[in-house]
Write an enzyme that holds these catalytic residues in place. Structure first.
Site, short mmCIF file in Angstrom:
data_model
loop_
_atom_site.label_atom_id
_atom_site.label_comp_id
_atom_site.label_asym_id
_atom_site.label_seq_id
_atom_site.Cartn_x
_atom_site.Cartn_y
_atom_site.Cartn_z
N GLU A 62 -4.13 2.40 -6.97
CA GLU A 62 -4.53 3.47 -6.06
C GLU A 62 -3.64 4.69 -6.30
O GLU A 62 -2.50 4.73 -5.79
CB GLU A 62 -4.36 3.02 -4.59
CG GLU A 62 -5.24 1.88 -4.19
CD GLU A 62 -5.49 1.87 -2.68
OE1 GLU A 62 -6.66 1.84 -2.29
OE2 GLU A 62 -4.53 1.93 -1.90
N HIS A 121 0.87 -1.19 0.00
CA HIS A 121 0.00 0.00 0.00
C HIS A 121 0.90 1.24 0.00
O HIS A 121 1.97 1.22 0.62
CB HIS A 121 -0.90 -0.03 1.24
CG HIS A 121 -1.98 0.99 1.18
ND1 HIS A 121 -1.76 2.32 1.40
CD2 HIS A 121 -3.31 0.87 0.89
CE1 HIS A 121 -2.90 2.99 1.25
NE2 HIS A 121 -3.86 2.13 0.94
P1 13P Z 1 -9.83 6.16 0.85
O1 13P Z 1 -10.98 5.32 0.35
O2 13P Z 1 -10.03 6.69 2.22
O3 13P Z 1 -9.46 7.21 -0.17
O4 13P Z 1 -8.56 5.19 0.97
C1 13P Z 1 -8.23 4.39 -0.10
C2 13P Z 1 -7.22 3.42 0.31
O5 13P Z 1 -6.09 3.76 0.59
C3 13P Z 1 -7.64 2.01 0.41
O6 13P Z 1 -6.56 1.16 0.53
#
Ligand code: 13P
Length: 250
Positions: A163, A93
């Site tokens: 992401e 992540h």
């Molecule tokens: P948010 O949905 O709070 O933007 O976070 C996304 C995330 O990092 C999920 O792993």
């Protein structure tokens, strides 16, 4: 189609158990066709495992170490995660890459350790705002893919989560076209450079997914699920996102 709740470092034991129990109850009455995965903080994995026992909800962790045991204060191994009932683990992540200096190579080693004990990995990749503005998204993601996915990865044990760092917790997302195009590029790169069946892999989108935008994001051809942070802490919002994913099967 997978909906993942990444609770990050939020919630004390009681409220988290209550949230998990409510979701499990909703899932077992509705029997969703999409898969749902809860990734709570590590110290309550065991509690959450029992809270979701009578549902089809899966249990996952937010990280693991690349070794199976040893002098690593504060770390948790992939075998320990299996031992408490995890089936999945999120690896790489951006909050781990940035706050804990995790390189692509470390991410690959962690994913390999997870595969060795039979865990499904969700390997995260994403560009920062500057790279996005400079049009370097695909270049950045290709580099992350090439170096963070171990040889042990295959269609059955690996999912990629795209992401964009700048979309996490910010309330802004790429446009739908940008998300779909980027996912298409990820699939293409994976097929050509990582493993042949890569184009069949589920690519999750994460970054400011909520109950309002989930439907349109999940409708995109190349999106195989969502990774949800903030909105996954509110049962009604997360459930609404699960229902959006479930509707794709009807
Ligand atoms: P948010 O949905 O709070 O933007 O976070 C996304 C995330 O990092 C999920 O792993």
């Amino acid at each position: 189609m997978l909906v993942v709740a990444n609770w990050k470092m939020n919630g004390l034991r009681r409220e988290s158990i209550d949230r998990a129990k409510t979701l499990a109850q909703m899932e077992s009455t509705n029997r969703l066709k999409c898969d749902v995965l809860l990734c709570p903080p590590a110290q309550i994995l065991s509690d959450i495992r029992y809270a979701i026992d009578n549902s089809n909800i899966f249990l996952g962790a937010q990280d693991c170490h690349f070794d199976f045991e040893g002098p690593y204060t504060g770390d948790i191994s992939s075998s320990m995660l299996v031992d408490v009932g995890c089936t999945h683990v999120i690896i790489g992540h951006s909050e781990r890459r940035i706050n804990h200096s995790e390189t692509n190579e470390i991410v690959a080693r962690k994913a390999e350790a997870a595969h060795q004990v039979g865990l499904n990995t969700i390997i995260c990749i994403g560009e920062n705002m500057e790279e996005f503005k400079l049009g370097q998204t695909v270049e950045k993601l290709s580099n992350q893919l090439a170096n963070s996915i171990p040889d042990s990865a295959n269609l059955n044990n690996t999912m990629i989560a795209y992401e964009p760092c700048w979309a996490i917790g910010s309330g802004s997302t790429p446009t739908l076209t940008e998300i779909d195009d980027t996912h298409k590029a990820i699939l293409e790169f994976t097929k050509n450079n990582i493993f042949k069946q890569g184009e069949k892999m589920d690519i999750l989108y994460g970054g400011s997914v909520n109950e309002k935008n989930a439907d349109s994001i999940l409708d995109l051809d190349h999106v195989g699920g969502v990774l949800v942070g903030g909105a996954s802490l509110i049962t009604e919002k997360f459930w609404s996102i699960c229902k959006s994913a479930d509707r794709k099967f009807k």
